[in-house]
Design a protein around this motif. Sequence first.
Motif, PDB file in Angstrom:
ATOM      1  N   TYR A  31       0.820  -1.209   0.000  1.00  4.31           N
ATOM      2  CA  TYR A  31       0.000   0.000   0.000  1.00  4.31           C
ATOM      3  C   TYR A  31       0.856   1.262   0.000  1.00  4.31           C
ATOM      4  O   TYR A  31       0.337   2.369   0.127  1.00  4.31           O
ATOM      5  CB  TYR A  31      -0.948   0.012   1.206  1.00  4.31           C
ATOM      6  N   LYS A  32       2.169   1.087  -0.127  1.00  4.86           N
ATOM      7  CA  LYS A  32       3.077   2.227  -0.199  1.00  4.86           C
ATOM      8  C   LYS A  32       3.599   2.473  -1.618  1.00  4.86           C
ATOM      9  O   LYS A  32       3.951   3.601  -1.960  1.00  4.86           O
ATOM     10  CB  LYS A  32       4.273   2.007   0.743  1.00  4.86           C
ATOM     11  N   CYS A  33       3.691   1.422  -2.413  1.00  2.00           N
ATOM     12  CA  CYS A  33       4.204   1.555  -3.776  1.00  2.00           C
ATOM     13  C   CYS A  33       3.566   0.470  -4.644  1.00  2.00           C
ATOM     14  O   CYS A  33       2.759  -0.338  -4.183  1.00  2.00           O
ATOM     15  CB  CYS A  33       5.731   1.458  -3.796  1.00  2.00           C
ATOM     16  N   ASP A  34       3.922   0.451  -5.929  1.00  2.00           N
ATOM     17  CA  ASP A  34       3.312  -0.506  -6.856  1.00  2.00           C
ATOM     18  C   ASP A  34       4.208  -1.700  -7.132  1.00  2.00           C
ATOM     19  O   ASP A  34       4.081  -2.361  -8.172  1.00  2.00           O
ATOM     20  CB  ASP A  34       2.956   0.200  -8.177  1.00  2.00           C
ATOM     21  N   ALA A  35       5.135  -2.025  -6.220  1.00  2.85           N
ATOM     22  CA  ALA A  35       6.046  -3.141  -6.433  1.00  2.85           C
ATOM     23  C   ALA A  35       5.300  -4.470  -6.381  1.00  2.85           C
ATOM     24  O   ALA A  35       4.311  -4.631  -5.663  1.00  2.85           O
ATOM     25  CB  ALA A  35       7.153  -3.120  -5.383  1.00  2.85           C
ATOM     26  N   ARG A  36       5.774  -5.408  -7.142  1.00  2.00           N
ATOM     27  CA  ARG A  36       5.226  -6.759  -7.132  1.00  2.00           C
ATOM     28  C   ARG A  36       5.743  -7.474  -5.891  1.00  2.00           C
ATOM     29  O   ARG A  36       6.949  -7.495  -5.617  1.00  2.00           O
ATOM     30  CB  ARG A  36       5.672  -7.496  -8.399  1.00  2.00           C
ATOM     31  N   THR A  37       4.860  -8.052  -5.109  1.00  3.97           N
ATOM     32  CA  THR A  37       5.249  -8.652  -3.828  1.00  3.97           C
ATOM     33  C   THR A  37       5.016 -10.152  -3.758  1.00  3.97           C
ATOM     34  O   THR A  37       5.261 -10.760  -2.718  1.00  3.97           O
ATOM     35  CB  THR A  37       4.479  -7.983  -2.679  1.00  3.97           C
ATOM     36  N   ARG A  38       4.560 -10.771  -4.839  1.00  4.08           N
ATOM     37  CA  ARG A  38       4.404 -12.231  -4.885  1.00  4.08           C
ATOM     38  C   ARG A  38       4.789 -12.720  -6.266  1.00  4.08           C
ATOM     39  O   ARG A  38       4.530 -12.064  -7.274  1.00  4.08           O
ATOM     40  CB  ARG A  38       2.961 -12.650  -4.592  1.00  4.08           C
ATOM     41  N   GLY A  39       5.421 -13.897  -6.289  1.00  7.94           N
ATOM     42  CA  GLY A  39       5.745 -14.518  -7.560  1.00  7.94           C
ATOM     43  C   GLY A  39       6.784 -13.773  -8.379  1.00  7.94           C
ATOM     44  O   GLY A  39       6.822 -13.899  -9.596  1.00  7.94           O
ATOM     45  N   CYS A  40       7.669 -12.990  -7.715  1.00  3.34           N
ATOM     46  CA  CYS A  40       8.647 -12.198  -8.455  1.00  3.34           C
ATOM     47  C   CYS A  40      10.047 -12.805  -8.399  1.00  3.34           C
ATOM     48  O   CYS A  40      10.964 -12.292  -9.042  1.00  3.34           O
ATOM     49  CB  CYS A  40       8.684 -10.772  -7.919  1.00  3.34           C
ATOM     50  N   GLY A  41      10.218 -13.893  -7.629  1.00  5.18           N
ATOM     51  CA  GLY A  41      11.505 -14.570  -7.609  1.00  5.18           C
ATOM     52  C   GLY A  41      12.560 -13.931  -6.732  1.00  5.18           C
ATOM     53  O   GLY A  41      13.700 -14.389  -6.697  1.00  5.18           O
ATOM     54  N   TYR A  42      12.208 -12.861  -6.012  1.00  8.52           N
ATOM     55  CA  TYR A  42      13.197 -12.211  -5.157  1.00  8.52           C
ATOM     56  C   TYR A  42      13.482 -13.074  -3.931  1.00  8.52           C
ATOM     57  O   TYR A  42      12.680 -13.898  -3.520  1.00  8.52           O
ATOM     58  CB  TYR A  42      12.698 -10.850  -4.659  1.00  8.52           C
ATOM     59  N   GLN A  43      14.662 -12.825  -3.362  1.00 12.01           N
ATOM     60  CA  GLN A  43      14.953 -13.287  -2.018  1.00 12.01           C
ATOM     61  C   GLN A  43      15.389 -12.076  -1.219  1.00 12.01           C
ATOM     62  O   GLN A  43      15.975 -11.154  -1.759  1.00 12.01           O
ATOM     63  CB  GLN A  43      16.056 -14.344  -2.011  1.00 12.01           C
ATOM     64  N   GLY A  44      15.116 -12.105   0.092  1.00 15.26           N
ATOM     65  CA  GLY A  44      15.485 -10.952   0.899  1.00 15.26           C
ATOM     66  C   GLY A  44      14.451  -9.855   0.805  1.00 15.26           C
ATOM     67  O   GLY A  44      13.257 -10.103   0.804  1.00 15.26           O
ATOM     68  N   ALA A  45      14.914  -8.600   0.703  1.00 22.30           N
ATOM     69  CA  ALA A  45      14.013  -7.461   0.801  1.00 22.30           C
ATOM     70  C   ALA A  45      13.394  -7.043  -0.520  1.00 22.30           C
ATOM     71  O   ALA A  45      12.394  -6.345  -0.542  1.00 22.30           O
ATOM     72  CB  ALA A  45      14.770  -6.266   1.406  1.00 22.30           C
ATOM     73  N   GLY A  46      13.978  -7.444  -1.659  1.00 23.91           N
ATOM     74  CA  GLY A  46      13.396  -7.077  -2.942  1.00 23.91           C
ATOM     75  C   GLY A  46      13.662  -5.629  -3.306  1.00 23.91           C
ATOM     76  O   GLY A  46      14.677  -5.043  -2.932  1.00 23.91           O
ATOM     77  N   GLU A  47      12.735  -5.023  -4.040  1.00 24.72           N
ATOM     78  CA  GLU A  47      12.923  -3.672  -4.546  1.00 24.72           C
ATOM     79  C   GLU A  47      11.673  -2.835  -4.295  1.00 24.72           C
ATOM     80  O   GLU A  47      10.571  -3.357  -4.196  1.00 24.72           O
ATOM     81  CB  GLU A  47      13.218  -3.705  -6.045  1.00 24.72           C
ATOM     82  N   LEU A  48      11.866  -1.509  -4.229  1.00 18.52           N
ATOM     83  CA  LEU A  48      10.752  -0.579  -4.092  1.00 18.52           C
ATOM     84  C   LEU A  48      10.221  -0.201  -5.463  1.00 18.52           C
ATOM     85  O   LEU A  48      10.965  -0.159  -6.446  1.00 18.52           O
ATOM     86  CB  LEU A  48      11.199   0.684  -3.346  1.00 18.52           C
ATOM     87  N   GLY A  49       8.918   0.089  -5.510  1.00 22.57           N
ATOM     88  CA  GLY A  49       8.296   0.520  -6.751  1.00 22.57           C
ATOM     89  C   GLY A  49       8.009   2.012  -6.732  1.00 22.57           C
ATOM     90  O   GLY A  49       8.518   2.765  -5.898  1.00 22.57           O
ATOM     91  N   THR A  50       7.150   2.448  -7.638  1.00 15.58           N
ATOM     92  CA  THR A  50       6.741   3.849  -7.703  1.00 15.58           C
ATOM     93  C   THR A  50       5.810   4.161  -6.532  1.00 15.58           C
ATOM     94  O   THR A  50       4.833   3.449  -6.315  1.00 15.58           O
ATOM     95  CB  THR A  50       6.023   4.148  -9.019  1.00 15.58           C
ATOM     96  N   PRO A  51       6.091   5.223  -5.749  1.00 12.32           N
ATOM     97  CA  PRO A  51       5.239   5.525  -4.586  1.00 12.32           C
ATOM     98  C   PRO A  51       3.790   5.794  -4.992  1.00 12.32           C
ATOM     99  O   PRO A  51       3.513   6.336  -6.074  1.00 12.32           O
ATOM    100  CB  PRO A  51       5.891   6.779  -3.991  1.00 12.32           C
ATOM    101  N   CYS A  52       2.858   5.421  -4.130  1.00 13.32           N
ATOM    102  CA  CYS A  52       1.438   5.675  -4.375  1.00 13.32           C
ATOM    103  C   CYS A  52       1.160   7.170  -4.281  1.00 13.32           C
ATOM    104  O   CYS A  52       1.778   7.888  -3.485  1.00 13.32           O
ATOM    105  CB  CYS A  52       0.578   4.920  -3.360  1.00 13.32           C
ATOM    106  N   ASP A  53       0.185   7.622  -5.073  1.00 14.44           N
ATOM    107  CA  ASP A  53      -0.200   9.029  -5.096  1.00 14.44           C
ATOM    108  C   ASP A  53      -1.561   9.188  -4.426  1.00 14.44           C
ATOM    109  O   ASP A  53      -2.509   8.456  -4.768  1.00 14.44           O
ATOM    110  CB  ASP A  53      -0.260   9.520  -6.543  1.00 14.44           C
ATOM    111  N   PRO A  54      -1.712  10.125  -3.474  1.00 13.25           N
ATOM    112  CA  PRO A  54      -2.996  10.249  -2.754  1.00 13.25           C
ATOM    113  C   PRO A  54      -4.165  10.629  -3.656  1.00 13.25           C
ATOM    114  O   PRO A  54      -5.290  10.161  -3.445  1.00 13.25           O
ATOM    115  CB  PRO A  54      -2.712  11.336  -1.710  1.00 13.25           C
ATOM    116  N   THR A  55      -3.935  11.465  -4.664  1.00  9.76           N
ATOM    117  CA  THR A  55      -5.023  11.851  -5.567  1.00  9.76           C
ATOM    118  C   THR A  55      -5.511  10.651  -6.362  1.00  9.76           C
ATOM    119  O   THR A  55      -6.723  10.415  -6.496  1.00  9.76           O
ATOM    120  CB  THR A  55      -4.552  12.966  -6.523  1.00  9.76           C
ATOM    121  N   THR A  56      -4.574   9.875  -6.885  1.00  2.00           N
ATOM    122  CA  THR A  56      -4.942   8.665  -7.627  1.00  2.00           C
ATOM    123  C   THR A  56      -5.642   7.672  -6.722  1.00  2.00           C
ATOM    124  O   THR A  56      -6.590   6.990  -7.133  1.00  2.00           O
ATOM    125  CB  THR A  56      -3.681   8.029  -8.237  1.00  2.00           C
TER     126      THR A  56
END
Length: 447
Positions: free
Chosen positions: A191-216
């Motif tokens: 709910y903070k960014c648009d990063a994929r959080t399942r089924g992405c093959g990462y291990q550990g902390a992964g990566e951050l996505g584009t931050p969510c916008d309150p207007t959107t």
Amino acid sequence: MRGCTIDFFLRPGFAHSLQCTPLDLGTDGRYTSVWHGSALRDIKCPIDPTQPFFRDDVYHPVSGLREIRCPVQYNVDWFKVADGSSSGGIYVANLSLPIEQRHARENRLPIGLMPGPSEPSNDQFNHYLLPFVNEMYDSYANGWEMTAAGRNGVDDEQVVVRVALVMVSADQPALRKCAGCIGHMATTGCYKCDARTRGCGYQGAGELGTPCDPTTWHENALRWMRAESEKKRKEEMAEHRTRWSAFLLLPTFDPTSALTVDVMHNVLLGMTRRTLKVWMDADILKPAQLKAMETIYRTVMTFPSDLGRFPSTFSAGFSGFSAHEMLQFMLYFSNLLFPRVGVPAVHVDGWMRLVKFTRIVLNESFTEEELNFAQGHLQKGPKSIYTINAHLALHIVDVLRQWGPVHNTWCFAFERYNGELGNISSNNRSFEIVFMRSLLRQRVLTQ
């Protein structure tokens, strides 16, 4: 909510104990208060958007009375009662109070209980939010005129109080239910960014996505609410990850900053347990090593008694550890026990980076340099299976920048409230009525 606020301000000196304006960082650049964060500073006055909403020397435009503006924190959590059903407690904390007074018994604000036998659905939960939201909106828009008692019971003053909801702190299921977020098991569940959080093959902390916008966020929530059928609502939810929440009616509620990441649930009860379970499943940490750890702990180690409650046993694993016990284990035992029982150095190194991250974010104060240092440790932390908790941990540093030290956002105090409610003796009928009568009785006694 209004009645409780009036009672609080009638207590001698209560109004004088409040801090209601943002603070600039000192020369050392340390964050020590919720008022050092950016979130409260970014909330603007509706009449003059160039001015912050929280500031001193503000007077009501009609009555001319001095205004006191208080930010509040919302929490909701469910607990089991005697017959096995689930009831929910709704609590509010006044962020204007100093942290050492904020969760004292006389300053508690339990504003409601949700009856069981099960948790309300997402749609039903909005009905519990609306009475509180209506009061918050009235307080924000019109203000509540009341008497603020002086320090010694003299020099009383008529003031206008505006109370604004600015933060929601809860575990993941409860937070998502009251804020209108998609479930934590979704493919894109942050709910903070648009990063994929399942089924992405990462291990550990992964990566951050584009931050969510309150207007959107607001636009997507309205689109969900206006959908013509349940099928279209599900499609909107799957695409935009947002549904309507009554909190969005409040001008001071910015979901991109108001929704926090609770270190207690995320790290102490989430990432640590997950990492240790992965180790045990992969025989990195074997039953014989657990028994050896317990033997060393009981026969060799001694620690000061003022450190609090220690874990009682290791041989059964870590699933039964409370958040406080896990914290004690991480900070005082793990760095000594893991190497001595033969856990491979590469895994110990990853674990210790998580410990260093936790130690920094739990500090009562910190600098920007220390936050960057903590983020670096987290990204090099234990390489367990990628989960939503591992991803959300990457946002903890930004949450601290917004809200200051972690004790402003964590849920330890609210969990203690729930524990006290669960221990109230009842007649095995009408639990909620018994609980509320007990809370009101305590309120009268503490007043």
